[in-house]
Design a protein around this motif. Structure first.
Motif, PDB file in Angstrom:
ATOM      1  N   GLY A   1     -55.968   5.690 -65.675  1.00  0.00           N
ATOM      2  CA  GLY A   1     -54.800   5.717 -64.788  1.00  0.00           C
ATOM      3  C   GLY A   1     -54.819   4.543 -63.817  1.00  0.00           C
ATOM      4  O   GLY A   1     -53.800   3.878 -63.602  1.00  0.00           O
TER       5      GLY A   1
ATOM      6  N   ASP B   1     -53.407  15.441 -71.586  1.00  0.00           N
ATOM      7  CA  ASP B   1     -52.333  15.575 -70.592  1.00  0.00           C
ATOM      8  C   ASP B   1     -52.626  14.801 -69.316  1.00  0.00           C
ATOM      9  O   ASP B   1     -51.839  14.820 -68.370  1.00  0.00           O
ATOM     10  CB  ASP B   1     -52.136  17.058 -70.248  1.00  0.00           C
ATOM     11  CG  ASP B   1     -51.762  17.853 -71.492  1.00  0.00           C
ATOM     12  OD1 ASP B   1     -51.062  17.270 -72.351  1.00  0.00           O
ATOM     13  OD2 ASP B   1     -52.204  19.021 -71.613  1.00  0.00           O
ATOM     14  N   LYS B   2     -53.778  14.167 -69.281  1.00  0.00           N
ATOM     15  CA  LYS B   2     -54.174  13.503 -68.030  1.00  0.00           C
ATOM     16  C   LYS B   2     -54.148  11.981 -68.143  1.00  0.00           C
ATOM     17  O   LYS B   2     -54.744  11.289 -67.330  1.00  0.00           O
ATOM     18  CB  LYS B   2     -55.587  13.960 -67.651  1.00  0.00           C
ATOM     19  CG  LYS B   2     -55.661  15.455 -67.400  1.00  0.00           C
ATOM     20  CD  LYS B   2     -56.978  15.843 -66.806  1.00  0.00           C
ATOM     21  CE  LYS B   2     -56.976  17.331 -66.485  1.00  0.00           C
ATOM     22  NZ  LYS B   2     -58.221  17.963 -66.795  1.00  0.00           N
TER      23      LYS B   2
ATOM     24  N   PRO C   1     -51.265   9.652 -68.442  1.00  0.00           N
ATOM     25  CA  PRO C   1     -49.826   9.371 -68.564  1.00  0.00           C
ATOM     26  C   PRO C   1     -49.489   7.917 -68.881  1.00  0.00           C
ATOM     27  O   PRO C   1     -48.415   7.649 -69.440  1.00  0.00           O
ATOM     28  CB  PRO C   1     -49.271   9.780 -67.191  1.00  0.00           C
ATOM     29  CG  PRO C   1     -50.438   9.782 -66.271  1.00  0.00           C
ATOM     30  CD  PRO C   1     -51.634  10.098 -67.096  1.00  0.00           C
ATOM     31  N   SER C   2     -50.373   6.986 -68.557  1.00  0.00           N
ATOM     32  CA  SER C   2     -50.009   5.574 -68.788  1.00  0.00           C
ATOM     33  C   SER C   2     -50.085   5.196 -70.267  1.00  0.00           C
ATOM     34  O   SER C   2     -49.494   4.214 -70.704  1.00  0.00           O
ATOM     35  CB  SER C   2     -50.914   4.639 -67.981  1.00  0.00           C
ATOM     36  OG  SER C   2     -52.247   4.682 -68.480  1.00  0.00           O
TER      37      SER C   2
ATOM     38  N   GLU D   1     -49.456   4.725 -74.088  1.00  0.00           N
ATOM     39  CA  GLU D   1     -48.307   4.816 -74.993  1.00  0.00           C
ATOM     40  C   GLU D   1     -48.749   5.075 -76.429  1.00  0.00           C
ATOM     41  O   GLU D   1     -47.923   5.374 -77.293  1.00  0.00           O
ATOM     42  CB  GLU D   1     -47.502   3.514 -74.933  1.00  0.00           C
ATOM     43  CG  GLU D   1     -46.854   3.301 -73.577  1.00  0.00           C
ATOM     44  CD  GLU D   1     -46.341   1.880 -73.395  1.00  0.00           C
ATOM     45  OE1 GLU D   1     -45.761   1.314 -74.328  1.00  0.00           O
ATOM     46  OE2 GLU D   1     -46.545   1.335 -72.294  1.00  0.00           O
TER      47      GLU D   1
END
Ligand code: AMP
Length: 541
Positions: free
Chosen positions: A107, A129-130, A132-133, A135
């Motif tokens: 992150g 789920d941890k 988010p960055s 792709e």
């Protein structure tokens, strides 16, 4: 300007290899199992395919962070050059970090893609789920070995397969970021160190020098030190520069696997932390084998014990080359290479000398200071905090305001050391681990390394614990070798003629195992808490 201004770029190292030693070999114990071998020329083609895939298929742009969670393998090597070469940044993640720390650094670095070995995929699935960055996640394998997963996965071999083998490396600013590595901090969140193209190339040039790691065209180097931490001490760049044969151990870090590769590939130089070599030496003792091709074992990351220096020399005719550095230094700071003066020393004296961490390589300046910031003499006696500066030493942490380690253009290493008149440095201890007994200092490292020479002990850890009269006294936590049962008194007796009397540990406690950090160092913080009052509680103070 009278001389050419050619930027120092990681891609130029690979281009040099293509021209100068295209047929030198890169050999890998693959994660899937078999041994894989190809040449620098072939590796370069695949790095270029990867660079094309990153740009054309994944939309990666210069400056983007691309994470890797991988062993030392040829595919990881291709990432080193393909990602940095096209102007993006390899963020190598240490899989031994706690899962929350991995989520934190992904992150913090805002990694866009992650390239992961099969071994480490479960780590990422658990964190899905941890992150988010992210792709996309690319698995470093072929279609045949692609695993089932809840995640949507890309396959590395498919990703690069249909991409062109030609690629024009961009002419980047040499001060642009190329590789990112986070420290494995024992307190607080890990901090990022962003190596630049320039710092990486300069560091690799320094690493190759005869008086440093001595990597050259005749070397066959086997870095057991991981590519997921401080770029395997810069060896992938250094070996590529020189055309050395590169031997990657993959996930096989145990004594038997390392020995097999050393033998079959005729490795000349090995590099790694002491724990790895303990494993190898024990294995060689058990099976009665000798290292025939190795002339040098580079040991760093933690202090090399005397028993190891001797074992390599006397049983395997290999020189233990002690080196010191840290994440913040790319990592090389000092190397204790063999000099004529050392050759002329009686052997026991030379062994003692090899315990020092060595002389600063050109490019690294060192000084030691006292608590008031006053510089101390280089007399081999005075000890103080070790400060360094140089072109491959961190100037600021990545996106981090903490300036507490940066002092007037110098970096405070957090180590306590002596420096002698020929600039040979010896680590006394980490500043936070040194034991303060009655106003005097006791080196926990020195005690540990003496104690581990006891034939019945496999690992030792010394911590300072509370004492009503002396403030702190040393407590020795020791792991016994299987099938042995030494008494605490026999350990103290063993140490009596090796350290000053007042250094002898007040208590010896046997434990089944000791905790380690993600980079394999003893993790003392919890032990200090657990054993804080051990002496008073057990009537020993
Ligand atoms: P890291 O940044 O994880 O590579 O850890 C760097 C730290 O490891 C240094 O600041 C030292 O405390 C320790 N270290 C590295 N090499 C040695 C060595 N040869 N002897 C003693 N400590 C070492």
């Amino acid at each position: 300007m009278s001389m050419m201004q050619q930027p120092m770029l990681i891609s130029s190292i690979l281009e040099h290899a293509i021209v100068s030693h295209p047929n030198a070999e890169i050999v890998t114990r693959t994660v899937e199992g078999p041994i894989h071998r190809y040449t620098y020329a072939e590796a370069a083609k695949r790095s270029k395919q990867l660079a094309n895939a990153l740009g054309d298929k994944l939309g990666v742009k210069q400056g983007d962070r691309i994470a890797t969670l991988a062993w030392n393998t040829s595919r990881h090597y291709e990432l080193y050059f393909g990602v940095s070469g096209m102007g993006a940044i390899t963020h190598t993640i240490n899989p031994r970090l706690f899962p929350e720390q991995i989520a934190y650094i992904v992150g913090h670095a805002e990694d866009r893609y992650l390239f992961v070995d099969l071994t480490f995929l479960p780590l990422i699935e658990a964190l899905k789920d941890k992150l988010p960055s992210l792709e996309g996640v690319v698995v470093l394998t072929d279609r045949e070995h692609m695993p089932e997963s809840d995640l949507e996965l890309l396959c590395y071999e498919e990703l690069i397969a249909d991409c062109s083998e030609t690629y024009e490396w961009p002419e980047l600013d040499e001060n642009a970021g190329a590789a990112l590595c986070y420290t494995s901090g024992t307190t607080g969140n890990p901090k990022g160190v962003m190596y630049t193209h320039r710092s990486t190339v300069l560091h690799a040039m320094a690493a190759c020098q005869n008086d440093a790691l001595g990597i050259d065209v005749d070397s066959a180097i086997l870095p057991v030190v991981p590519m997921f931490h401080v770029n395997a001490w810069g060896t992938p760049y250094a070996a590529t520069m020189m055309g050395a044969k590169m031997i990657f151990p993959g996930a096989g870090m145990d004594g038997a696997s390392i020995y097999e590769l050393v033998e079959s590939e005729k490795a000349t130089q090995l590099l790694g932390v002491p724990t790895i070599w303990l494993g190898l030496l024990n294995y060689l003792d058990e099976v009665g084998k000798k290292l025939d091709t190795v002339h040098t074992v580079v040991v760093g990351g933690a202090a090399a014990p005397l028993s190891m220096v001797k074992a390599f020399q006397e049983k395997h005719d290999a020189f233990l080359l002690h080196a010191w550095g840290m994440t913040e230094m790319s990592p090389i700071g000092t190397v204790n290479s063999l000099t004529q003066k050392m050759r002329e020393m009686p052997i026991e004296e030379r062994y003692q000398h090899q315990l020092k961490q060595g002389r600063a390589v050109f490019g690294v300046e060192m000084k030691i200071i006292d608590d008031d910031g006053k510089a101390l003499p280089h007399d081999g006696e005075a000890y103080g905090r070790l400060l360094v500066r140089g072109p491959w030493i961190v100037d600021e942490y990545y996106k981090n305001e903490d300036r507490s380690s940066f002092v007037d253009g110098w970096f405070d290493t957090g180590d306590v050391a002596t420096i002698d008149s020929d600039n040979t440095m010896q680590i006394v201890d980490r500043a936070k681990d040194v034991i303060k007994s009655g106003g005097e200092w006791i080196s926990s490292i020195e005690l540990e390394n003496q104690a581990v020479g006891h034939p019945d002990l496999s690992e030792c850890c010394v911590i300072g614990v509370a004492h009503p009269k002396w403030d702190e006294r040393p407590l020795l936590l020791a792991v016994r070798k299987e099938g042995t049962d030494p008494s605490p008194d026999s350990i103290r007796e063993f140490l009596e003629d090796k350290v000053a009397k007042w250094w002898l540990p007040d208590a010896v406690v046997f434990v089944d195992e000791l905790p380690h950090t993600a980079t394999g160092k003893l993790l003392k913080i919890g032990l200090r808490k657990d054993y804080a009052n051990y002496l008073t509680e057990n009537g020993l103070a």
